[in-house]
Scaffold this motif. Structure first.
Motif, PDB file in Angstrom:
ATOM      1  N   VAL A 427      11.415   7.473 -13.477  1.00 49.15           N
ATOM      2  CA  VAL A 427      11.434   7.796 -12.056  1.00 49.15           C
ATOM      3  C   VAL A 427      12.000   9.196 -11.854  1.00 49.15           C
ATOM      4  N   GLU A 429      12.800  12.444  -8.772  1.00 48.99           N
ATOM      5  CA  GLU A 429      12.823  12.927  -7.406  1.00 48.99           C
ATOM      6  C   GLU A 429      11.861  14.097  -7.295  1.00 48.99           C
ATOM      7  N   ARG A 475      11.195   9.521  -4.214  1.00 46.74           N
ATOM      8  CA  ARG A 475      11.246   9.068  -5.600  1.00 46.74           C
ATOM      9  C   ARG A 475       9.864   8.588  -5.997  1.00 46.74           C
ATOM     10  N   PRO A 498      16.473   7.709 -10.534  1.00 47.16           N
ATOM     11  CA  PRO A 498      15.737   8.782 -11.201  1.00 47.16           C
ATOM     12  C   PRO A 498      16.151   8.951 -12.660  1.00 47.16           C
TER      13      PRO A 498
END
Length: 504
Positions: A427, A429, A475, A498
């Motif tokens: 993950v 940003e 995200r 993240p």
């Protein structure tokens, strides 16, 4: 789209150089001959013959006593330009030597025909496909140090504010005394030291940048995506051009504007044009800026507004991407009489008439602009053969430019997906840089609402099926990577943590 910089520094984001080469080989094969790879035997033979040609001393000035220097990336060997800058009583004199490619490439000969087929040097992550055989482009025609080389020398006199007050162009023999590299030059300048010529280049470049701002031009120092090899590995990174590169670009722009002025005054030439932004695009961009709480003042030119933006700010990043709608329709316009001069000869991003003239080793059109301008300055006028050729050059440049752009984009997509393979499931940003509404159709195969996002690390953009406002931080999770299709799929990942180093 505009892509903004950050660097892919994680080791697991690297890809093997041989794997990349195999991928580029396959990419070129898919284009089925669309990209000329090898030079035909007759072109190589003509190049060898031209390389052995003795430089004519007739109508050529001896400028070998002038200490020209070149300024390029450190590894470059196809050196189109060399400069000598000096201060005068009234301002400055710029001597800008440009490789005399026409001396080696006969009009309507085999090298000329091949160059028209190629249009420009093609730059891919692991290789370069040159416009001319390397015996010329990286040999006798290149302005390499300590090598007497034929060149066109622009003599540009500037006043104290950097405005052009005199233009001349001559064919000369020159000798570069030093090959300077951007990064090293900038390092020295940052330490308050530096080559005297580079100190003067900074000074002239600053004056020309100020003049550009006053006329409403919008050339920007934006970061570049590049692929770097290191110990047999290849990875993506972003590189922000050095300030000295901005100054160097201003000398090139200055020369291109001088060439355009000469051709317009004499009624024959090739311009690089771009129409002004359509009012609907301007109005839409103003609304976007207002919606993002970063309004574009009515009294401010778009060039000045764009220069005020910082890509590190997600809102500014989104606006820089939206600004691409203002820079469309670039083309080449050839004319052989005053009656054929385009109605609007300006290149709107530069805010002045402009021509490509400083890179003849790497771009087809520059060779013809140099020949045309020299014929005008010499007072003999262009030959009928040269005028006949002008009409073919815009179409050749448009066609080959589109092909080169498609290949370069596909190659970078290949590198991105290869690098992203190590990040599947993680993950990140990202900044939202564009939003598109869902589209419907009778058979139900419309597209959902989606946003384009810019990741910070790794440095890629992607379309994601989700809804968010432009300028927002979201995200996203890397769902899958398809290397064969050069496609990475991201999905919304609200609430997930993240990956390390993935913050915007």
């Amino acid at each position: 789209m505009l892509r903004r910089p950050v660097s892919l520094h994680a080791p697991r984001g690297s890809v093997a150089a041989d794997e990349l080469r195999a991928g580029i080989d396959a990419l070129l094969a898919d284009h089925d001959g669309g990209a000329p790879l090898e030079f035909p035997p007759e072109v190589l033979a003509a190049a060898e013959s031209a390389a052995a040609r003795a430089t004519s001393v007739q109508e050529r000035t001896d400028r070998t006593e002038i200490p020209f220097v070149t300024l390029d990336p450190e590894t470059s060997t196809d050196l189109d330009q060399a400069m000598h800058l000096e201060r005068t009583d009234g301002g400055y004199r710029v001597l800008y030597a440009i490789a005399d490619v026409p001396w080696f490439v006969d009009l309507d000969g085999p090298i000329d025909h091949e160059a028209r087929r190629r249009g420009e040097t093609l730059y891919l992550p692991d290789r370069r496909i040159p416009l001319h055989p390397e015996v010329l482009s990286e040999g006798v025609a290149s302005l390499l140090p300590d090598q007497p080389t034929p060149a066109f020398v622009w003599v540009l006199d500037l006043d104290g504010a950097g405005e052009v007050v005199g233009i001349d162009l001559e064919r000369a023999q020159v000798r570069s005394v030093e090959k300077l590299a951007y990064d090293r030059v900038q390092t020295e300048l940052d330490r308050d030291r530096g080559h005297p010529m580079m100190l003067l280049l900074q000074e002239i470049g600053a004056l020309r940048t100020e003049l550009e701002a006053r006329r409403g031009g919008a050339s920007l120092n934006v970061p570049e995506q590049e692929v770097v090899a290191d110990n047999g590995q290849v990875h993506l990174q972003w590189r922000r051009p050095n300030p000295i590169e901005d100054a160097n670009a201003q000398i090139s722009l200055l020369t291109g504007m001088a060439a355009a002025q000469l051709m317009l005054e004499h009624g024959a030439g090739i311009l690089r044009t771009m129409p002004p932004a359509e009012q609907t695009a301007v109005d839409r961009f103003r609304r976007q800026a207002e919606a993002l709480d970063n309004p574009w003042p009515l009294e401010q030119s778009y060039g000045a507004f764009l220069r005020s933006l910082d890509w590190r700010d997600p809102v500014h990043l989104a606006l820089l991407n939206q600004a691409t709608s203002l820079f469309r329709g670039a083309s080449y316009a050839a004319f052989t009489t005053a009656d054929e001069v385009p109605e609007d000869p300006e290149q709107s991003a530069i805010a002045a008439p402009y021509a490509h003239t400083t890179a003849p080793l790497r771009r087809l059109v520059d060779r013809f602009v140099l020949l045309i301008c020299h014929a005008h300055v010499s007072g003999v006028g262009p030959t009928p053969e040269l005028l006949d050729a002008l009409a073919e050059i815009p179409e050749a440049m448009q066609a080959t430019g589109a092909r080169a752009g498609n290949l370069e984009r596909a190659a970078l997509e290949l590198v991105e997906t290869m690098a992203l393979g190590a990040w599947v499931g993680e993950v990140f940003e990202a900044s939202v840089i564009e939003r598109r509404e869902a589209t419907g159709s009778d058979n139900g195969d419309g597209a959902p609402t989606r946003v384009e996002v810019q990741l910070s690390d790794p440095p890629v953009t992607a379309w994601v099926p989700m809804d968010a406002a432009v300028g927002e931080i979201v995200r996203v999770r890397l769902e899958s990577v398809d290397r064969a299709a050069r496609r990475a799929q991201f999905v919304a990942a609200d609430g997930e943590t993240p990956a390390d180093g993935g913050a915007a």
